[in-house]
Scaffold this active site. Structure first.
Site, PDB file in Angstrom:
ATOM      1  N   MET A  14     -39.545 -33.214 -29.282  1.00  0.00           N
ATOM      2  CA  MET A  14     -40.125 -33.727 -28.132  1.00  0.00           C
ATOM      3  C   MET A  14     -41.508 -34.069 -27.837  1.00  0.00           C
ATOM      4  O   MET A  14     -41.891 -35.082 -27.297  1.00  0.00           O
ATOM      5  CB  MET A  14     -39.672 -32.730 -26.767  1.00  0.00           C
ATOM      6  N   THR A  35     -49.271 -25.672 -37.216  1.00  0.00           N
ATOM      7  CA  THR A  35     -48.982 -25.949 -38.655  1.00  0.00           C
ATOM      8  C   THR A  35     -49.699 -27.137 -38.856  1.00  0.00           C
ATOM      9  O   THR A  35     -49.113 -28.198 -38.596  1.00  0.00           O
ATOM     10  CB  THR A  35     -47.687 -25.826 -39.254  1.00  0.00           C
ATOM     11  N   SER A 129     -36.490 -34.154 -19.312  1.00  0.00           N
ATOM     12  CA  SER A 129     -35.131 -34.157 -19.937  1.00  0.00           C
ATOM     13  C   SER A 129     -34.971 -35.463 -20.348  1.00  0.00           C
ATOM     14  O   SER A 129     -35.565 -36.586 -20.071  1.00  0.00           O
ATOM     15  CB  SER A 129     -34.303 -33.988 -18.432  1.00  0.00           C
ATOM     16  N   GLY A 131     -33.826 -35.324 -24.077  1.00  0.00           N
ATOM     17  CA  GLY A 131     -33.947 -35.229 -25.349  1.00  0.00           C
ATOM     18  C   GLY A 131     -34.749 -36.016 -26.079  1.00  0.00           C
ATOM     19  O   GLY A 131     -35.732 -36.707 -25.846  1.00  0.00           O
ATOM     20  N   LYS A 184     -35.702 -28.226 -12.964  1.00  0.00           N
ATOM     21  CA  LYS A 184     -35.113 -28.584 -14.425  1.00  0.00           C
ATOM     22  C   LYS A 184     -34.122 -27.696 -14.700  1.00  0.00           C
ATOM     23  O   LYS A 184     -33.146 -27.849 -15.359  1.00  0.00           O
ATOM     24  CB  LYS A 184     -36.586 -28.705 -15.147  1.00  0.00           C
ATOM     25  N   HIS A 187     -30.974 -28.628 -13.146  1.00  0.00           N
ATOM     26  CA  HIS A 187     -30.711 -29.833 -13.808  1.00  0.00           C
ATOM     27  C   HIS A 187     -29.565 -29.446 -15.098  1.00  0.00           C
ATOM     28  O   HIS A 187     -28.613 -29.970 -15.345  1.00  0.00           O
ATOM     29  CB  HIS A 187     -31.512 -30.810 -14.186  1.00  0.00           C
ATOM     30  N   ASN A 188     -30.425 -28.570 -15.772  1.00  0.00           N
ATOM     31  CA  ASN A 188     -29.593 -27.911 -16.780  1.00  0.00           C
ATOM     32  C   ASN A 188     -28.353 -27.268 -16.707  1.00  0.00           C
ATOM     33  O   ASN A 188     -27.351 -27.433 -17.440  1.00  0.00           O
ATOM     34  CB  ASN A 188     -30.501 -27.004 -17.831  1.00  0.00           C
ATOM     35  N   GLU A 191     -25.747 -29.723 -16.009  1.00  0.00           N
ATOM     36  CA  GLU A 191     -25.645 -30.350 -17.183  1.00  0.00           C
ATOM     37  C   GLU A 191     -24.411 -29.622 -17.935  1.00  0.00           C
ATOM     38  O   GLU A 191     -23.601 -29.972 -18.489  1.00  0.00           O
ATOM     39  CB  GLU A 191     -26.658 -30.347 -18.198  1.00  0.00           C
ATOM     40  N   TYR A 192     -24.457 -28.151 -17.940  1.00  0.00           N
ATOM     41  CA  TYR A 192     -23.452 -26.933 -18.432  1.00  0.00           C
ATOM     42  C   TYR A 192     -22.253 -27.559 -17.905  1.00  0.00           C
ATOM     43  O   TYR A 192     -21.145 -27.484 -18.445  1.00  0.00           O
ATOM     44  CB  TYR A 192     -23.980 -25.867 -18.270  1.00  0.00           C
TER      45      TYR A 192
END
Length: 483
Positions: A14, A35, A129, A131, A184, A187-188, A191-192
């Site tokens: 992301m 890293t 959101s 992806g 959010k 929203h998720n 989505e589920y």
């Protein structure tokens, strides 16, 4: 090279794509990753030749930012976010802005907003959101936190977000404190619910109607051209057509154990804490946990019996009924999610724009669909709407679908097909439209065994009574109950 407009920490999928999105819209971005090899790989790879400044320390990142400095954190939620904030604070000036763009739990965003504002800094907790592809080409962005920070990040966020047909950005200020991450999270959760409902429709087609993958692909293709037009229906259409190397449907070879990252669970827990029924999303979360018990289910399938699915009737007609049942169930999921947001706004003192939230979800995000345009219209007409089911458009839709919905649910249950989300959707609808539920008996039971008291229909609300049901109890009552 001049100083960067914004800095970003965390070059995972992301983070990397958001940087490229910002740069493509004319912004210079400074990047850092713990890293440091990732920084080098990015600068010499996808970021080569672009207005991106690679840095090898947090100090170097901060030195390369315009004032007020804007630093976006894209790391794993929880302690890693706090660790990065602790690193940043000694290097920042008062008025600088820290942005958490990960899937943080909203209570953390409430805490961070308060802590950072008290120290003179500004904080934004934002849901992002869409992806990998959304981050690169235009996500849905849901910012909340310190209102004073919005003017500084608004041009960047709105330019990189998805746009709907009229050019409106799928990004606007959500509200104070943890409001952005709460929205959010909901929203998720939705989505589920959407994903589980689609999976149940697929299971009915496959197990009850005996349809092959080509036939199911064709149905989802047709559905995506009508009122169910959405990203999740679209990708389901494509998945069902995708063949493995041997020419067989790939999805048939995928193990039926679902994963989850926790946002659906958080939504369910929030609903329990606030006291709002979120039954469909709850069932969708439990469906994933049941799927994870694969070995137990394999064993149980050899021991426990049920009806053998056998469909009798007009298959084409039933597929249309299934479409209507999916639409009606989906509406219940959104209705429950919006009721949760409305109650959370009261609980936490947020000022949420419900029509604006629907607009933010119209593009870029995983639950994007034409359906959301109608939700926006509902809240524009009536900003105080208590439940989407009461909006005239959706009331008519659900009434028109009701017979088909009941037919699908009863047929699936009679044939032993597992449909937890679709069946709980119609149960919620029936419960919500029932004037008198059997909770009067439940309160009598509670008073009988625990002296928990009850209210009476022939007395004003707020007066509580206790009955000595057995003749052996006293007159002492427990504390009043909370609804």
């Amino acid at each position: 090279m001049s100083k960067a407009d914004i800095g970003l920490i965390g070059l995972a999928v992301m983070g990397e794509n958001l940087v490229l999105n910002m740069e493509s819209h004319g912004y210079t971005v400074a990047v850092y990753n713990r890293t440091t090899q990732k920084v080098d790989d990015f600068i010499n790879g996808r970021g080569k030749g672009k207005n991106i400044i690679g840095t090898r320390t947090v100090e170097e990142l901060i030195e390369n930012l315009k004032s007020p400095r804007k630093v976006m954190i894209m790391v794993k939620a929880g302690k890693p976010v706090d660790a990065v904030i602790d690193q940043l604070l000694p290097l920042l000036d008062k008025g600088d802005i820290i942005i958490d763009g990960g899937n943080s739990h909203f209570p953390d965003s409430i805490r961070r907003t308060k802590d950072l504002e008290e120290k003179g800094f500004l904080y934004i907790g934002t849901g992002v959101s869409g992806g990998e592809e959304g981050a690169l080409k235009g996500p849905s962005i849901m910012p909340g936190g310190s209102p004073a920070a919005w003017e500084y990040v608004k041009p960047i966020f709105q330019s990189i977000s998805a746009k709907v047909e009229d050019g409106s950005p799928c990004c606007d200020w959500v509200g104070e404190g943890g409001a952005g991450h709460f929205v959010k999270m909901v929203h998720n959760g939705i989505e589920y619910g959407d994903m589980q409902l689609i999976c149940e429709a697929y299971q009915i087609m496959k197990e009850l109607l005996g349809m092959n993958y080509e036939e199911m692909h064709d149905v989802f293709k047709q559905w995506n051209e009508g009122e169910l037009d959405s990203y999740l229906i679209e990708i389901t259409r494509d998945i069902l057509a995708y063949k493995d190397e041997d020419g067989q449907p790939l999805v048939e070879k995928i193990l039926d154990t679902a994963g989850q990252k926790g946002t659906g669970k958080w939504t369910g827990i929030a609903s329990l804490e606030i006291g709002v029924p979120l039954t469909l999303i709850g069932e969708a979360v439990y469906a994933r946990t049941l799927s994870a018990q694969k070995e137990d289910r394999v064993e149980a399938s050899k021991i426990l019996s049920g009806p053998k699915p056998k469909f009798e009737g007009d298959k084409k007609q039933f597929i249309e009924q299934l479409r209507q049942a999916l639409y009606a169930s989906k509406l219940v999921s959104y209705a429950q999610g919006y009721v949760l947001m409305k109650h959370a706004a009261k609980e936490y003192g947020w000022h949420l724009n419900y029509g604006g939230i629907a607009l933010m979800w119209r593009g870029g995000c995983i639950i994007r669909s034409v359906f959301l345009g109608k939700i926006k219209e509902a809240f524009v007409k009536n900003p105080d709407l208590n439940n989407l089911l009461l909006d005239p458009f959706f009331k008519e839709k659900i009434e028109n679908a009701q017979n088909a919905w009941r037919k699908v649910v009863s047929t699936a249950i009679t044939n032993g097909i597992w449909i937890p989300a679709m069946s709980t959707a119609i149960n919620y609808y029936d419960g919500y439209r029932t004037e008198k539920l059997p909770a009067n008996l439940l309160q009598a039971q509670r008073d009988y065994f625990g002296a928990h008291t009850y209210e009476r229909i022939d007395k004003p609300r707020g007066e509580f009574f206790h009955t000595n049901w057995t003749g052996r109890g006293g007159t002492t009552a427990s504390s009043t109950y909370n609804v």
